[in-house]
Design a protein around this motif. Structure first.
Motif, short mmCIF file in Angstrom:
data_model
loop_
_atom_site.label_atom_id
_atom_site.label_comp_id
_atom_site.label_asym_id
_atom_site.label_seq_id
_atom_site.Cartn_x
_atom_site.Cartn_y
_atom_site.Cartn_z
N ALA A 103 47.89 40.14 70.89
CA ALA A 103 48.05 38.69 71.07
C ALA A 103 47.17 37.94 70.09
CB ALA A 103 47.72 38.30 72.51
N MET A 104 45.95 38.43 69.88
CA MET A 104 45.05 37.77 68.93
C MET A 104 45.60 37.88 67.50
SD MET A 104 41.00 38.23 68.27
CE MET A 104 40.53 37.24 69.67
N ALA A 105 46.10 39.04 67.15
CA ALA A 105 46.68 39.22 65.82
C ALA A 105 47.90 38.32 65.64
CB ALA A 105 47.06 40.68 65.59
N GLU A 106 48.73 38.24 66.66
CA GLU A 106 49.91 37.38 66.57
C GLU A 106 49.50 35.92 66.46
OE1 GLU A 106 52.54 38.35 69.78
OE2 GLU A 106 52.69 40.44 69.13
N SER A 107 48.44 35.53 67.15
CA SER A 107 47.94 34.17 67.04
C SER A 107 47.43 33.90 65.63
CB SER A 107 46.81 33.96 68.06
OG SER A 107 46.24 32.69 67.89
N GLN A 108 46.75 34.87 65.05
CA GLN A 108 46.25 34.74 63.68
C GLN A 108 47.39 34.63 62.69
OE1 GLN A 108 42.95 34.46 62.93
NE2 GLN A 108 43.76 33.87 60.96
N ILE A 109 48.40 35.45 62.88
CA ILE A 109 49.57 35.38 62.00
C ILE A 109 50.26 34.03 62.15
CG2 ILE A 109 51.89 36.34 61.61
CD1 ILE A 109 50.59 39.10 62.36
N GLY A 110 50.31 33.52 63.38
CA GLY A 110 50.89 32.20 63.60
C GLY A 110 50.12 31.11 62.88
N ALA A 111 48.80 31.18 62.91
CA ALA A 111 47.97 30.19 62.20
C ALA A 111 48.23 30.28 60.70
CB ALA A 111 46.50 30.42 62.51
N TYR A 112 48.29 31.50 60.18
CA TYR A 112 48.56 31.72 58.76
C TYR A 112 49.89 31.10 58.36
CZ TYR A 112 50.10 34.61 54.77
OH TYR A 112 50.60 35.06 53.58
N LYS A 113 50.91 31.35 59.15
CA LYS A 113 52.24 30.80 58.84
C LYS A 113 52.24 29.27 58.94
CE LYS A 113 55.03 34.77 60.20
NZ LYS A 113 56.00 35.27 61.20
N THR A 114 51.58 28.75 59.98
CA THR A 114 51.57 27.30 60.21
C THR A 114 50.76 26.57 59.15
OG1 THR A 114 51.84 27.61 62.57
CG2 THR A 114 50.93 25.51 61.87
N GLU A 115 49.63 27.15 58.76
CA GLU A 115 48.72 26.46 57.84
C GLU A 115 49.01 26.71 56.37
OE1 GLU A 115 44.87 27.75 59.11
OE2 GLU A 115 45.01 26.67 61.00
N ASP A 169 53.79 37.67 44.23
CA ASP A 169 52.46 37.48 43.64
C ASP A 169 51.89 36.12 43.99
OD1 ASP A 169 52.50 39.99 42.47
OD2 ASP A 169 53.22 39.25 40.53
N HIS A 170 52.72 35.10 43.98
CA HIS A 170 52.29 33.75 44.33
C HIS A 170 51.80 33.71 45.78
CE1 HIS A 170 53.45 29.25 44.84
NE2 HIS A 170 52.17 29.37 44.52
N VAL A 171 52.54 34.32 46.68
CA VAL A 171 52.13 34.39 48.09
C VAL A 171 50.81 35.14 48.22
CG1 VAL A 171 52.72 35.28 50.39
CG2 VAL A 171 54.48 34.21 48.97
N GLU A 172 50.67 36.26 47.53
CA GLU A 172 49.45 37.06 47.63
C GLU A 172 48.24 36.28 47.14
OE1 GLU A 172 50.37 40.62 45.47
OE2 GLU A 172 51.36 41.53 47.21
N MET A 173 48.34 35.58 46.04
CA MET A 173 47.21 34.82 45.51
C MET A 173 46.83 33.67 46.44
SD MET A 173 46.22 36.51 42.99
CE MET A 173 44.93 35.42 42.47
N GLU A 174 47.82 32.97 46.96
CA GLU A 174 47.53 31.88 47.89
C GLU A 174 46.95 32.42 49.20
OE1 GLU A 174 47.50 28.63 47.31
OE2 GLU A 174 48.08 29.09 45.24
N THR A 175 47.40 33.61 49.61
CA THR A 175 46.86 34.24 50.82
C THR A 175 45.38 34.56 50.63
OG1 THR A 175 49.00 35.13 51.47
CG2 THR A 175 47.06 36.21 52.38
N LEU A 176 45.01 35.07 49.47
CA LEU A 176 43.60 35.34 49.19
C LEU A 176 42.77 34.07 49.31
CD1 LEU A 176 43.82 37.77 46.15
CD2 LEU A 176 43.14 38.33 48.49
N ASP A 177 43.26 32.97 48.77
CA ASP A 177 42.56 31.69 48.87
C ASP A 177 42.44 31.24 50.32
OD1 ASP A 177 42.17 31.54 46.13
OD2 ASP A 177 43.91 30.24 45.81
N TRP A 178 43.53 31.39 51.08
CA TRP A 178 43.54 30.96 52.48
C TRP A 178 42.55 31.79 53.30
CZ3 TRP A 178 44.86 33.17 57.23
CH2 TRP A 178 44.98 32.28 58.30
N VAL A 179 42.52 33.10 53.10
CA VAL A 179 41.60 33.96 53.85
C VAL A 179 40.16 33.60 53.51
CG1 VAL A 179 40.79 36.34 54.12
CG2 VAL A 179 43.23 35.84 54.18
N HIS A 180 39.88 33.35 52.24
CA HIS A 180 38.52 32.94 51.86
C HIS A 180 38.16 31.63 52.56
CE1 HIS A 180 35.29 31.18 49.45
NE2 HIS A 180 34.91 32.44 49.31
#
Length: 84
Positions: free
Chosen positions: A15-27, A39-50
């Motif tokens: 449930a926590m992982a799904e909530s985190q994935i939901g935040a990632y998708k929403t934000e 590649d574009h998604v991966e680079m933006e994901t790195l920025d978002w996680v940071h």
């Protein structure tokens, strides 16, 4: 149907992982698309996680960032006197 991988309590972990994935998708994923490439998604994901770990405050940890909580944890551990 097979249960989730792992041991007792995994339903909460999932449930926590799904909530985190939901935040990632929403934000990030939905508002910032359309995406040019994987590649574009991966680079933006790195920025978002940071950002998520270093700048975004979290209600669940008294409005601190995860990195601030980690530093406080290790500072407290290092202050404890060894027992012997």
């Amino acid at each position: 149907m097979d249960p989730s991988v792992g041991s007792v309590g995994d339903a909460y972990d999932n449930a926590m992982a799904e909530s985190q994935i939901g935040a990632y998708k929403t934000e990030l994923i939905r508002p910032e698309g359309p995406w040019r490439s994987v590649d574009h998604v991966e680079m933006e994901t790195l920025d978002w996680v940071h950002w998520f770990n270093h700048e975004r405050t979290h209600d669940s940890v008294d409005d601190l960032t995860p990195i601030e909580v980690e530093h406080a944890h290790y500072a407290m551990r290092n202050r404890l006197a060894p027992t012997g």
